[in-house]
Write an enzyme that holds these catalytic residues in place. Sequence first.
Site, PDB file in Angstrom:
ATOM      1  N   HIS A 170      45.033  40.946  43.930  1.00 56.52           N
ATOM      2  CA  HIS A 170      44.296  40.381  42.796  1.00 56.52           C
ATOM      3  C   HIS A 170      44.509  38.879  42.755  1.00 56.52           C
ATOM      4  CE1 HIS A 170      48.274  41.122  41.062  1.00 56.52           C
ATOM      5  NE2 HIS A 170      47.959  40.448  39.965  1.00 56.52           N
ATOM      6  N   HIS A 172      44.710  45.761  34.809  1.00 57.22           N
ATOM      7  CA  HIS A 172      45.506  44.530  34.705  1.00 57.22           C
ATOM      8  C   HIS A 172      44.584  43.331  34.879  1.00 57.22           C
ATOM      9  CE1 HIS A 172      48.938  41.861  35.145  1.00 57.22           C
ATOM     10  NE2 HIS A 172      48.509  41.476  36.334  1.00 57.22           N
ATOM     11  N   HIS A 186      56.621  43.518  41.204  1.00 54.79           N
ATOM     12  CA  HIS A 186      57.606  42.776  40.423  1.00 54.79           C
ATOM     13  C   HIS A 186      58.887  43.576  40.226  1.00 54.79           C
ATOM     14  CE1 HIS A 186      55.106  39.359  39.078  1.00 54.79           C
ATOM     15  NE2 HIS A 186      54.110  40.229  39.124  1.00 54.79           N
ATOM     16  N   ASP A 231      50.587  34.099  40.889  1.00 50.56           N
ATOM     17  CA  ASP A 231      51.868  34.548  41.443  1.00 50.56           C
ATOM     18  C   ASP A 231      51.706  35.593  42.549  1.00 50.56           C
ATOM     19  OD1 ASP A 231      51.012  36.457  39.557  1.00 50.56           O
ATOM     20  OD2 ASP A 231      53.050  37.100  39.107  1.00 50.56           O
ATOM     21  N   HIS A 232      50.462  35.844  42.959  1.00 52.54           N
ATOM     22  CA  HIS A 232      50.209  36.725  44.100  1.00 52.54           C
ATOM     23  C   HIS A 232      49.446  36.035  45.230  1.00 52.54           C
ATOM     24  CE1 HIS A 232      51.576  40.588  42.272  1.00 52.54           C
ATOM     25  NE2 HIS A 232      51.438  39.846  41.188  1.00 52.54           N
ATOM     26  N   ASP A 253      50.303  45.005  40.589  1.00 55.69           N
ATOM     27  CA  ASP A 253      50.520  45.035  39.149  1.00 55.69           C
ATOM     28  C   ASP A 253      49.703  46.119  38.448  1.00 55.69           C
ATOM     29  OD1 ASP A 253      52.051  42.890  39.812  1.00 55.69           O
ATOM     30  OD2 ASP A 253      50.959  41.420  38.617  1.00 55.69           O
ATOM     31  N   HIS A 269      45.707  36.632  40.504  1.00 53.79           N
ATOM     32  CA  HIS A 269      46.718  35.891  39.759  1.00 53.79           C
ATOM     33  C   HIS A 269      47.535  34.982  40.682  1.00 53.79           C
ATOM     34  CE1 HIS A 269      46.818  38.661  35.957  1.00 53.79           C
ATOM     35  NE2 HIS A 269      45.841  37.793  35.931  1.00 53.79           N
TER      36      HIS A 269
END
Length: 256
Positions: free
Chosen positions: A56, A115, A172, A60-61, A134, A58
Amino acid sequence: MPLEIVTVPCRTDNYAFLIHDDASGETALVDAPEAAPILKALDERGWRLQHVWLTHHHADHVEGLPELQTSQPDIKVLGAESDQNRLPPLDTAVTDGESFEFAGDRVEVMDVSGHTLGHVAFYIPGAKAAFTADSLMSLGCGRVFEGTPEMMWASLRKLAALPDDTTIYSGHEYTQTNARFALTIEPDNPALKDRARRIEEARARGEPTVPSALSEELATNPFLRAHLDEVKSALSMEGADDAEVFAEIRARKDRF
């Protein structure tokens, strides 16, 4: 030979995953939170990265991807067609139900929106491995930022239908907090109490709690158990719709 899967801790609490086939030398990466630890893991093993699969959009990915591409410029990037306007530029765009081949293994693409919209998971039946980022997480699930509770519940049910012996590689290290919350929903669940104890011990030793077994998630993860009578009774929601119960559990976790 079976695929080798390496868990790479990144940032504060993210995980990336390297998937390597020794016979062909092919290596894939699921998500790119941070370049340095991924490059270090590759260098330690003498592997070269050819593929990156993004779950996805985001940051942080994905934000480690440019540095990885600078270091290893032949990388091919794969992600969801439905989210390609928010992902880094893709070489291959995939859709729900599609499959592709990696080192002779079939990789199935699963839309697990909730999400985010366009969030995908990657399931490799031959390796008994699902990379869920996530969506389904160790003893939890991601916050419902873009989708609806009904959408997230449907995504979790899709993942719950995978074979029980599937290993879940999620994005995570949230398991310790997730376990403490889960005990507020099912304080008398013996499997959950045992798992929570083992999680506390593992984290005290500095050990990761990811990946996890789907069989254990089914027995202990409250977000997968919203359809069960005992969970509905614990929430005083007897007879409620399963998705409504999931939404209540998610709302409680958001406030936890």
